[in-house]
Scaffold this motif. Sequence first.
Motif, PDB file in Angstrom:
ATOM      1  N   CYS A 135       0.682  -1.117  -0.332  1.00  0.00           N
ATOM      2  CA  CYS A 135      -0.133   0.154   0.362  1.00  0.00           C
ATOM      3  C   CYS A 135       0.805   1.514   0.183  1.00  0.00           C
ATOM      4  O   CYS A 135       1.604   1.151   0.633  1.00  0.00           O
ATOM      5  N   LEU A 136       0.274   2.511  -0.406  1.00  0.00           N
ATOM      6  CA  LEU A 136       1.231   3.984  -0.497  1.00  0.00           C
ATOM      7  C   LEU A 136       0.708   4.173   0.898  1.00  0.00           C
ATOM      8  O   LEU A 136      -0.969   4.704   1.087  1.00  0.00           O
ATOM      9  N   ASP A 137       1.855   4.012   1.685  1.00  0.00           N
ATOM     10  CA  ASP A 137       1.116   4.383   3.408  1.00  0.00           C
ATOM     11  C   ASP A 137       1.346   5.620   3.556  1.00  0.00           C
ATOM     12  O   ASP A 137       2.899   5.927   3.062  1.00  0.00           O
ATOM     13  N   ALA A 138       0.584   6.580   4.245  1.00  0.00           N
ATOM     14  CA  ALA A 138       0.762   7.605   4.532  1.00  0.00           C
ATOM     15  C   ALA A 138       1.380   8.101   6.215  1.00  0.00           C
ATOM     16  O   ALA A 138       1.630   8.227   7.057  1.00  0.00           O
ATOM     17  N   TYR A 139       1.686   6.626   7.099  1.00  0.00           N
ATOM     18  CA  TYR A 139       2.118   6.680   8.426  1.00  0.00           C
ATOM     19  C   TYR A 139       0.900   7.459   9.286  1.00  0.00           C
ATOM     20  O   TYR A 139       1.505   7.705   9.714  1.00  0.00           O
ATOM     21  N   GLY A 140       0.079   6.510   8.873  1.00  0.00           N
ATOM     22  CA  GLY A 140      -1.383   7.437   9.582  1.00  0.00           C
ATOM     23  C   GLY A 140      -1.895   6.664  10.937  1.00  0.00           C
ATOM     24  O   GLY A 140      -0.659   5.794  11.380  1.00  0.00           O
ATOM     25  N   GLU A 141      -2.649   6.771  11.566  1.00  0.00           N
ATOM     26  CA  GLU A 141      -3.164   5.766  12.832  1.00  0.00           C
ATOM     27  C   GLU A 141      -4.616   5.669  12.905  1.00  0.00           C
ATOM     28  O   GLU A 141      -5.319   6.320  12.175  1.00  0.00           O
ATOM     29  N   VAL A 142      -4.960   4.794  13.736  1.00  0.00           N
ATOM     30  CA  VAL A 142      -6.172   4.515  13.468  1.00  0.00           C
ATOM     31  C   VAL A 142      -7.075   5.791  14.386  1.00  0.00           C
ATOM     32  O   VAL A 142      -6.559   5.852  15.605  1.00  0.00           O
ATOM     33  N   ALA A 143      -8.670   5.829  13.536  1.00  0.00           N
ATOM     34  CA  ALA A 143      -9.297   7.397  14.851  1.00  0.00           C
ATOM     35  C   ALA A 143      -9.606   6.868  16.113  1.00  0.00           C
ATOM     36  O   ALA A 143     -10.269   4.870  15.972  1.00  0.00           O
ATOM     37  N   GLY A 144      -9.780   6.912  16.858  1.00  0.00           N
ATOM     38  CA  GLY A 144     -10.388   6.584  18.604  1.00  0.00           C
ATOM     39  C   GLY A 144     -11.750   7.195  17.820  1.00  0.00           C
ATOM     40  O   GLY A 144     -12.340   7.513  17.450  1.00  0.00           O
ATOM     41  N   ASP A 145     -12.100   6.495  19.402  1.00  0.00           N
ATOM     42  CA  ASP A 145     -13.886   7.168  19.840  1.00  0.00           C
ATOM     43  C   ASP A 145     -13.924   8.083  20.082  1.00  0.00           C
ATOM     44  O   ASP A 145     -13.250   9.137  20.413  1.00  0.00           O
ATOM     45  N   PRO A 146     -14.892   8.548  19.035  1.00  0.00           N
ATOM     46  CA  PRO A 146     -14.938  10.385  19.158  1.00  0.00           C
ATOM     47  C   PRO A 146     -15.169  10.944  20.804  1.00  0.00           C
ATOM     48  O   PRO A 146     -15.479  12.566  21.353  1.00  0.00           O
TER      49      PRO A 146
ATOM     50  N   LEU B 299       8.985 -11.368   0.579  1.00  0.00           N
ATOM     51  CA  LEU B 299       9.251  -9.738   0.468  1.00  0.00           C
ATOM     52  C   LEU B 299       9.414 -10.231  -1.104  1.00  0.00           C
ATOM     53  O   LEU B 299       8.947  -9.445  -2.106  1.00  0.00           O
ATOM     54  N   PHE B 300       9.639 -11.036  -1.124  1.00  0.00           N
ATOM     55  CA  PHE B 300       9.718 -11.338  -3.142  1.00  0.00           C
ATOM     56  C   PHE B 300       8.668 -11.087  -3.525  1.00  0.00           C
ATOM     57  O   PHE B 300       8.372 -10.643  -4.803  1.00  0.00           O
ATOM     58  N   ALA B 301       7.392 -11.867  -2.964  1.00  0.00           N
ATOM     59  CA  ALA B 301       6.178 -12.308  -3.810  1.00  0.00           C
ATOM     60  C   ALA B 301       5.317 -10.134  -3.788  1.00  0.00           C
ATOM     61  O   ALA B 301       4.686  -9.736  -4.867  1.00  0.00           O
ATOM     62  N   GLN B 302       5.789  -9.247  -3.052  1.00  0.00           N
ATOM     63  CA  GLN B 302       5.653  -7.953  -2.365  1.00  0.00           C
ATOM     64  C   GLN B 302       6.113  -7.081  -3.682  1.00  0.00           C
ATOM     65  O   GLN B 302       5.916  -6.504  -4.166  1.00  0.00           O
ATOM     66  N   GLY B 303       7.766  -8.079  -4.675  1.00  0.00           N
ATOM     67  CA  GLY B 303       8.345  -6.980  -5.341  1.00  0.00           C
ATOM     68  C   GLY B 303       7.306  -7.068  -6.277  1.00  0.00           C
ATOM     69  O   GLY B 303       7.268  -5.940  -7.491  1.00  0.00           O
ATOM     70  N   GLU B 304       7.128  -8.465  -6.557  1.00  0.00           N
ATOM     71  CA  GLU B 304       5.694  -8.769  -7.250  1.00  0.00           C
ATOM     72  C   GLU B 304       4.989  -7.487  -7.979  1.00  0.00           C
ATOM     73  O   GLU B 304       4.493  -7.814  -8.773  1.00  0.00           O
ATOM     74  N   ARG B 305       4.199  -7.450  -6.607  1.00  0.00           N
ATOM     75  CA  ARG B 305       2.534  -7.057  -6.688  1.00  0.00           C
ATOM     76  C   ARG B 305       3.606  -5.882  -7.324  1.00  0.00           C
ATOM     77  O   ARG B 305       2.870  -4.994  -8.312  1.00  0.00           O
ATOM     78  N   ILE B 306       4.499  -5.045  -6.422  1.00  0.00           N
ATOM     79  CA  ILE B 306       4.533  -3.767  -6.928  1.00  0.00           C
ATOM     80  C   ILE B 306       5.204  -4.143  -8.400  1.00  0.00           C
ATOM     81  O   ILE B 306       5.145  -2.588  -9.410  1.00  0.00           O
ATOM     82  N   GLY B 307       6.070  -4.846  -8.654  1.00  0.00           N
ATOM     83  CA  GLY B 307       6.258  -4.728 -10.231  1.00  0.00           C
ATOM     84  C   GLY B 307       5.188  -4.364 -11.517  1.00  0.00           C
ATOM     85  O   GLY B 307       5.857  -3.747 -12.340  1.00  0.00           O
ATOM     86  N   SER B 308       4.561  -5.285 -11.136  1.00  0.00           N
ATOM     87  CA  SER B 308       3.166  -5.181 -11.328  1.00  0.00           C
ATOM     88  C   SER B 308       2.524  -3.668 -11.599  1.00  0.00           C
ATOM     89  O   SER B 308       2.205  -3.182 -13.119  1.00  0.00           O
ATOM     90  N   PHE B 309       2.732  -3.132 -10.794  1.00  0.00           N
ATOM     91  CA  PHE B 309       1.865  -2.144 -10.526  1.00  0.00           C
ATOM     92  C   PHE B 309       2.692  -1.133 -11.659  1.00  0.00           C
ATOM     93  O   PHE B 309       1.974  -0.195 -11.960  1.00  0.00           O
TER      94      PHE B 309
ATOM     95  N   LEU C 155       5.757   3.124  -1.104  1.00  0.00           N
ATOM     96  CA  LEU C 155       4.961   2.809  -1.302  1.00  0.00           C
ATOM     97  C   LEU C 155       5.678   0.928  -0.004  1.00  0.00           C
ATOM     98  O   LEU C 155       6.652   0.889  -0.274  1.00  0.00           O
ATOM     99  N   ASP C 156       4.443   0.770   0.650  1.00  0.00           N
ATOM    100  CA  ASP C 156       4.680   0.048   1.799  1.00  0.00           C
ATOM    101  C   ASP C 156       5.147  -1.294   1.232  1.00  0.00           C
ATOM    102  O   ASP C 156       3.554  -2.319   1.173  1.00  0.00           O
ATOM    103  N   ALA C 157       5.905  -1.998   1.736  1.00  0.00           N
ATOM    104  CA  ALA C 157       5.887  -3.748   1.406  1.00  0.00           C
ATOM    105  C   ALA C 157       5.810  -4.674   2.682  1.00  0.00           C
ATOM    106  O   ALA C 157       5.321  -5.525   3.001  1.00  0.00           O
ATOM    107  N   TYR C 158       5.849  -3.499   3.146  1.00  0.00           N
ATOM    108  CA  TYR C 158       5.156  -4.066   5.432  1.00  0.00           C
ATOM    109  C   TYR C 158       6.592  -5.576   5.393  1.00  0.00           C
ATOM    110  O   TYR C 158       6.179  -6.695   5.800  1.00  0.00           O
ATOM    111  N   GLY C 159       7.681  -4.641   5.243  1.00  0.00           N
ATOM    112  CA  GLY C 159       8.373  -5.890   5.374  1.00  0.00           C
ATOM    113  C   GLY C 159       9.015  -6.087   6.514  1.00  0.00           C
ATOM    114  O   GLY C 159       8.493  -5.102   7.359  1.00  0.00           O
TER     115      GLY C 159
END
Lengths: 336, 336
Positions: free
Chosen positions: A104-115, B127-137, B105-109
């Motif tokens: 995922c393209l990660d924004a490095y956010g956080e889970v929202a809490g209960d408001p 992580l190799f499989a994550q690279g495959e997904r990233i290459g495809s995208f 773009l995070d591979a969650y490694g």
Amino acid sequence: MEFLSENPDISFTSPLFAGILANTLLSTVPGISGAGPGPEKTLLTPNLDAELITDGAITSTTGNPNTPTGCPTPATITRAMMVLTGQKPLFINAGLRFPPSVPCLDAYGEVAGDPRNGDALPSAVRLFAQGERIGSFLSARSDLLVLGECVPGGTTTALCLLRALGYEASVSSSFVHNPVAIKEEVCRQALVRAKAGGSSAPLDLVRYLGDPMMPVAAGIAKTYTGTLVLAGGTQMLAVSALIKALGQPLPRVVTTSYVRDDPTANVGALVRKIGVHITYVDPGFGDLGHAGLARYCIGEVKEGMGAGGAMYLANLMGYTPTMIREAILSMVKTYS
Amino acid sequence: MEFLSENPDISFTSPLFAGILANTLLSTVPGISGAGPGPEKTLLTPNLDAELITDGAITSTTGNPNTPTGCPTPATITRAMMVLTGQKPLFINAGLRFPPSVPCLDAYGEVAGDPRNGDALPSAVRLFAQGERIGSFLSARSDLLVLGECVPGGTTTALCLLRALGYEASVSSSFVHNPVAIKEEVCRQALVRAKAGGSSAPLDLVRYLGDPMMPVAAGIAKTYTGTLVLAGGTQMLAVSALIKALGQPLPRVVTTSYVRDDPTANVGALVRKIGVHITYVDPGFGDLGHAGLARYCIGEVKEGMGAGGAMYLANLMGYTPTMIREAILSMVKTYS
């Protein structure tokens, strides 16, 4: 009815479908969210949706991609459209409890809490800036961005934000019986806290009672230079209201006719009040001979994971309503 | 000398510069890595590089983007090329200790461990499989991918992997005095463990003694359909050797002439043995009148964060060597 409620006049050469994933602890309040097989498990739904759409199957856990009541998840529809069009979707992690199994393209956010208990999203301003960076990057890689979302509990945060921004909103639900009373009570308490917070600046309201998808989407809208289409129901109307409050130009919205026809939500009135340009997709699920899909028509599920936007994009790319319906039916049948 | 060692015959319409970020605990072994103001702080270097290149400044911490000895970091060169060409870079998080301040773009490694103490990277296959997904995208979003890396301690994992794959390698360093003895001793112990591991399958070797950048890069190479150029020195030669061992076609490599001219590394011999197509960039830093940049010529820093590849891409996009050098000098001067 027509497949699209209007003929969208959009020219593009490089379309991109993206989905923003996020969690709010509100989805774990019993009865609020239908997006998962139980309150705690709703937190994992965005991850499983992204996995299903990217890989075509969920292998990181057991189970099938149906709702607890046996409807195909909207992610199945989105997956069918990606396969049909050859689109490679992008997922944006705005703030999830669990690490996703796909990139995922990660924004490095956080889970929202209960408001009701404190500021829901202390990082609201930072996440808006992350959205701006993402919009800038995606501008160089596409000229049409269809942006969906998957935020279990997100119609409740949408209700909170719309009310905080002054709209007399009622919002949709993935449940056939919208748990209006629970949502209203959460919203009432959240608004009391927000009022005590003392600021009415749009991103402060998101901090008080929003979810991570909202500031990331609004930040993307700020910097994206192509045509942006927000794909979703009342949640994307809440994002539109936020964008308007920030003084930015409003992007388009697309959602399914099932959201428009939800009698517990006032989508039409909200659309007019915000002044947003909306297109409705009517995929005609009632005529496909599939019981689970037909139940979308009687008000279950309705929309999610940009499913409406994915069908709209397929149509814009030249695929006929018949091809779109057949692709969905074929995909759904592989799981049932 | 010519700016490029050969005239690359590449046609493209949609180039993309990306950098893979990763950590290995080897960078915290005193004396191994020059990529940071002290062993523990090397873990933060990829994050600061990505921030500098994305935003043009480091605001999440104090300090300036120079090496501890006062050379401009290669990230400054990469940033200058992004500004010159208007490219919006993509960063790929393959496994970092600290969350980056800009979207990736995070591979969650995971951070690689010390290969002397246990398997360095249990997630190598995933992580190799994550690279495959990233290459495809990325195939759907570009037709030329210049892929750099920032892995403090990465020349030592490169040495380990090259040796494990049967190459008589010696590798480069960002230090002017390459800490060969420390690297050799780490490598000797890592190879003993790898041998005890019992497998010689390429991804098992990465699991024993590699870093997260390696399988992600090799996975991208597997699925990327455009022209892939690995931008880096001995680390990208290690990735090339891995790709070859996996039976995949070899992508091109580009690096600076300063890496080629490193007398402690055998770059030319490695290139021939692997059979990889390499291009050297000679930016002529000795003639710019800047002491810090001139020290690249006498063997300090040399390369990093895809700096060689970023200059190569700018040249491919039509920017002259003079424009490239002036852009770098101008950028460097804003920090000194």
